[in-house]
Design a protein around this motif. Structure first.
Motif, PDB file in Angstrom:
ATOM      1  N   GLY A  40      50.024  39.857   3.298  1.00 49.24           N
ATOM      2  CA  GLY A  40      49.642  38.624   2.622  1.00 49.24           C
ATOM      3  C   GLY A  40      49.162  37.672   3.661  1.00 49.24           C
ATOM      4  N   SER A  41      48.846  38.147   4.958  1.00 52.11           N
ATOM      5  CA  SER A  41      48.490  37.315   5.783  1.00 52.11           C
ATOM      6  C   SER A  41      47.093  36.886   5.759  1.00 52.11           C
ATOM      7  CB  SER A  41      48.739  37.625   7.155  1.00 52.11           C
ATOM      8  OG  SER A  41      47.964  39.007   7.512  1.00 52.11           O
ATOM      9  N   LYS A  42      46.729  35.646   6.269  1.00 53.35           N
ATOM     10  CA  LYS A  42      45.333  35.188   6.111  1.00 53.35           C
ATOM     11  C   LYS A  42      44.727  34.719   7.382  1.00 53.35           C
ATOM     12  CE  LYS A  42      45.535  33.394   1.144  1.00 53.35           C
ATOM     13  NZ  LYS A  42      47.091  34.049   0.910  1.00 53.35           N
ATOM     14  N   CYS A  43      43.568  35.045   7.556  1.00 52.65           N
ATOM     15  CA  CYS A  43      43.056  35.062   8.887  1.00 52.65           C
ATOM     16  C   CYS A  43      41.380  34.248   8.650  1.00 52.65           C
ATOM     17  CB  CYS A  43      42.604  36.087   9.701  1.00 52.65           C
ATOM     18  SG  CYS A  43      44.038  36.523  10.673  1.00 52.65           S
ATOM     19  N   LEU A  77      49.095  27.482  12.756  1.00 50.68           N
ATOM     20  CA  LEU A  77      48.721  28.973  13.044  1.00 50.68           C
ATOM     21  C   LEU A  77      49.985  29.933  12.887  1.00 50.68           C
ATOM     22  CD1 LEU A  77      46.079  28.290  16.060  1.00 50.68           C
ATOM     23  CD2 LEU A  77      45.527  28.449  13.450  1.00 50.68           C
ATOM     24  N   ASP A  78      50.038  30.951  12.605  1.00 50.82           N
ATOM     25  CA  ASP A  78      51.200  31.995  12.517  1.00 50.82           C
ATOM     26  C   ASP A  78      51.128  32.742  13.959  1.00 50.82           C
ATOM     27  OD1 ASP A  78      53.385  33.431  11.725  1.00 50.82           O
ATOM     28  OD2 ASP A  78      52.095  34.537  10.166  1.00 50.82           O
ATOM     29  N   ILE A  79      51.938  32.068  14.812  1.00 54.12           N
ATOM     30  CA  ILE A  79      51.858  32.494  16.100  1.00 54.12           C
ATOM     31  C   ILE A  79      53.484  32.651  16.495  1.00 54.12           C
ATOM     32  CG2 ILE A  79      51.759  32.330  18.596  1.00 54.12           C
ATOM     33  CD1 ILE A  79      48.948  30.716  17.838  1.00 54.12           C
ATOM     34  N   PRO A  80      53.775  33.715  16.836  1.00 57.27           N
ATOM     35  CA  PRO A  80      55.388  33.936  17.067  1.00 57.27           C
ATOM     36  C   PRO A  80      55.589  33.387  18.600  1.00 57.27           C
ATOM     37  CG  PRO A  80      54.130  36.116  17.472  1.00 57.27           C
ATOM     38  CD  PRO A  80      53.121  35.151  17.048  1.00 57.27           C
ATOM     39  N   ARG A 103      42.009  39.037   4.727  1.00 63.96           N
ATOM     40  CA  ARG A 103      43.253  39.561   5.236  1.00 63.96           C
ATOM     41  C   ARG A 103      43.058  39.760   6.702  1.00 63.96           C
ATOM     42  NH1 ARG A 103      45.794  43.510   6.755  1.00 63.96           N
ATOM     43  NH2 ARG A 103      47.824  44.570   5.991  1.00 63.96           N
ATOM     44  N   CYS A 104      44.109  39.589   7.514  1.00 59.18           N
ATOM     45  CA  CYS A 104      44.073  39.512   9.133  1.00 59.18           C
ATOM     46  C   CYS A 104      43.998  41.088   9.165  1.00 59.18           C
ATOM     47  CB  CYS A 104      45.564  39.103   9.559  1.00 59.18           C
ATOM     48  SG  CYS A 104      45.405  37.330   9.227  1.00 59.18           S
ATOM     49  N   PRO A 105      43.215  41.454  10.270  1.00 59.90           N
ATOM     50  CA  PRO A 105      43.121  42.857  10.452  1.00 59.90           C
ATOM     51  C   PRO A 105      44.402  43.217  11.534  1.00 59.90           C
ATOM     52  CG  PRO A 105      41.848  41.530  11.925  1.00 59.90           C
ATOM     53  CD  PRO A 105      42.369  40.733  10.865  1.00 59.90           C
ATOM     54  N   GLY A 106      44.523  44.512  11.493  1.00 63.97           N
ATOM     55  CA  GLY A 106      45.687  44.963  12.363  1.00 63.97           C
ATOM     56  C   GLY A 106      46.897  45.691  11.582  1.00 63.97           C
ATOM     57  N   VAL A 166      42.075  33.548  13.871  1.00 59.49           N
ATOM     58  CA  VAL A 166      43.283  33.305  14.061  1.00 59.49           C
ATOM     59  C   VAL A 166      44.027  33.355  12.822  1.00 59.49           C
ATOM     60  CG1 VAL A 166      42.599  31.146  15.788  1.00 59.49           C
ATOM     61  CG2 VAL A 166      42.416  30.879  13.336  1.00 59.49           C
ATOM     62  N   GLU A 167      45.239  33.247  12.804  1.00 57.50           N
ATOM     63  CA  GLU A 167      46.331  33.681  11.699  1.00 57.50           C
ATOM     64  C   GLU A 167      46.496  32.592  11.139  1.00 57.50           C
ATOM     65  OE1 GLU A 167      49.575  36.740  10.145  1.00 57.50           O
ATOM     66  OE2 GLU A 167      48.865  37.183  12.002  1.00 57.50           O
ATOM     67  N   LEU A 168      46.561  32.259   9.997  1.00 59.59           N
ATOM     68  CA  LEU A 168      46.993  31.009   9.355  1.00 59.59           C
ATOM     69  C   LEU A 168      48.195  31.067   8.639  1.00 59.59           C
ATOM     70  CD1 LEU A 168      43.317  30.519   7.451  1.00 59.59           C
ATOM     71  CD2 LEU A 168      43.980  29.613   9.939  1.00 59.59           C
ATOM     72  N   MET A 169      49.177  29.856   8.530  1.00 60.11           N
ATOM     73  CA  MET A 169      50.337  29.765   7.974  1.00 60.11           C
ATOM     74  C   MET A 169      50.217  28.778   6.875  1.00 60.11           C
ATOM     75  SD  MET A 169      53.916  28.878   9.872  1.00 60.11           S
ATOM     76  CE  MET A 169      54.299  30.478  10.415  1.00 60.11           C
ATOM     77  N   CYS A 170      49.952  27.527   7.050  1.00 57.71           N
ATOM     78  CA  CYS A 170      50.047  26.463   6.091  1.00 57.71           C
ATOM     79  C   CYS A 170      49.231  25.263   6.737  1.00 57.71           C
ATOM     80  CB  CYS A 170      51.388  25.889   5.984  1.00 57.71           C
ATOM     81  SG  CYS A 170      52.472  25.423   7.423  1.00 57.71           S
ATOM     82  N   TRP A 171      49.077  24.230   5.791  1.00 55.47           N
ATOM     83  CA  TRP A 171      48.255  23.138   6.201  1.00 55.47           C
ATOM     84  C   TRP A 171      49.025  21.734   5.998  1.00 55.47           C
ATOM     85  CZ3 TRP A 171      47.293  19.039   2.890  1.00 55.47           C
ATOM     86  CH2 TRP A 171      47.452  19.432   1.561  1.00 55.47           C
ATOM     87  N   SER A 172      48.738  20.703   6.506  1.00 59.41           N
ATOM     88  CA  SER A 172      49.475  19.526   6.416  1.00 59.41           C
ATOM     89  C   SER A 172      48.171  18.537   6.848  1.00 59.41           C
ATOM     90  CB  SER A 172      50.600  19.259   7.717  1.00 59.41           C
ATOM     91  OG  SER A 172      51.059  18.201   7.221  1.00 59.41           O
ATOM     92  N   THR A 173      48.598  17.110   6.745  1.00 62.18           N
ATOM     93  CA  THR A 173      47.700  16.173   7.088  1.00 62.18           C
ATOM     94  C   THR A 173      48.011  15.716   8.654  1.00 62.18           C
ATOM     95  OG1 THR A 173      48.816  14.336   6.009  1.00 62.18           O
ATOM     96  CG2 THR A 173      46.907  15.369   4.951  1.00 62.18           C
ATOM     97  N   GLY A 174      47.040  15.027   9.157  1.00 56.43           N
ATOM     98  CA  GLY A 174      47.465  14.645  10.695  1.00 56.43           C
ATOM     99  C   GLY A 174      46.338  13.576  11.296  1.00 56.43           C
TER     100      GLY A 174
END
Length: 130
Positions: free
Chosen positions: A42-45, A103-106, A33-36, A83-91
Motif C-alpha cells: 500500500g505504499s506510495k512514492c 517521508l516513510d524512512i525507518p 506504488r513504491c518499487p522494490g 521518496v516514499e510518502l507517509m502522511c501530510w501536515s501543515t507547516g
C-alpha cells in the motif's frame, strides 16, 4: 461536413478542453506504488521536482523550515529522487504553500519535506493527515 457534424465536433473539443483546463491537481499527480520487493503493497512514492541543478531538497525533523535539518543518509534528496510518502501536515509556508509531507524512512528521527518540491498534485487526496 454537415452542420450537425460540425456542432458535434465543436462540442467534443470544448468538453475535452474544459476537462484539461479544469482538471484537479490530483489528476495530474505522479504518485505511484513504491518499487522494490521490501516495500509495503500500500505504499506510495513520488519524485522530487523543482530543485535547482547542483542543489538538493533539505529534509527536516518536522513540518517546517524552523525544524532542524535531518542528519544521516536521508538528510537531502536530489531532483528526480524517488521518496516514499507517509502522511501530510501543515507547516512553515514555502513559496506560500504550507503543506509538508512526512517521508516513510525507518529511523529514530522524523523526516519531512515541503510538498512544494514533490510531484504529488493535491496530496490531501492521496495521503492521510498525520
Amino acid at each position: 461536413m454537415s452542420k450537425r457534424s460540425i456542432i458535434a465536433a465543436f462540442t467534443m473539443a470544448a468538453a475535452i478542453g474544459s476537462t484539461l483546463l479544469f482538471a484537479s491537481p490530483a489528476s495530474a499527480a505522479n504518485v505511484f506504488r513504491c518499487p522494490g520487493a521490501g516495500s509495503d503493497p500500500g505504499s506510495k512514492c513520488t519524485k522530487v521536482i523543482g530543485i535547482d541543478p547542483g542543489s538538493s531538497l533539505t529534509v527536516r525533523n518536522g513540518p517546517g523550515t524552523n525544524y532542524p535539518r535531518a542528519t544521516g543518509p536521508w538528510s537531502s534528496f536530489p531532483n528526480g529522487a524517488t521518496v516514499e510518502l507517509m502522511c501530510w501536515s501543515t507547516g512553515t509556508p514555502v513559496y506560500s504553500y504550507d503543506i509538508w509531507v512526512r517521508l516513510d524512512i525507518p529511523a529514530a528521527q522524523q523526516h519531512w519535506v515541503s510538498d512544494y518540491y514533490l510531484d504529488t498534485g493535491y496530496v490531501q487526496n492521496v495521503l492521510p493527515h498525520c
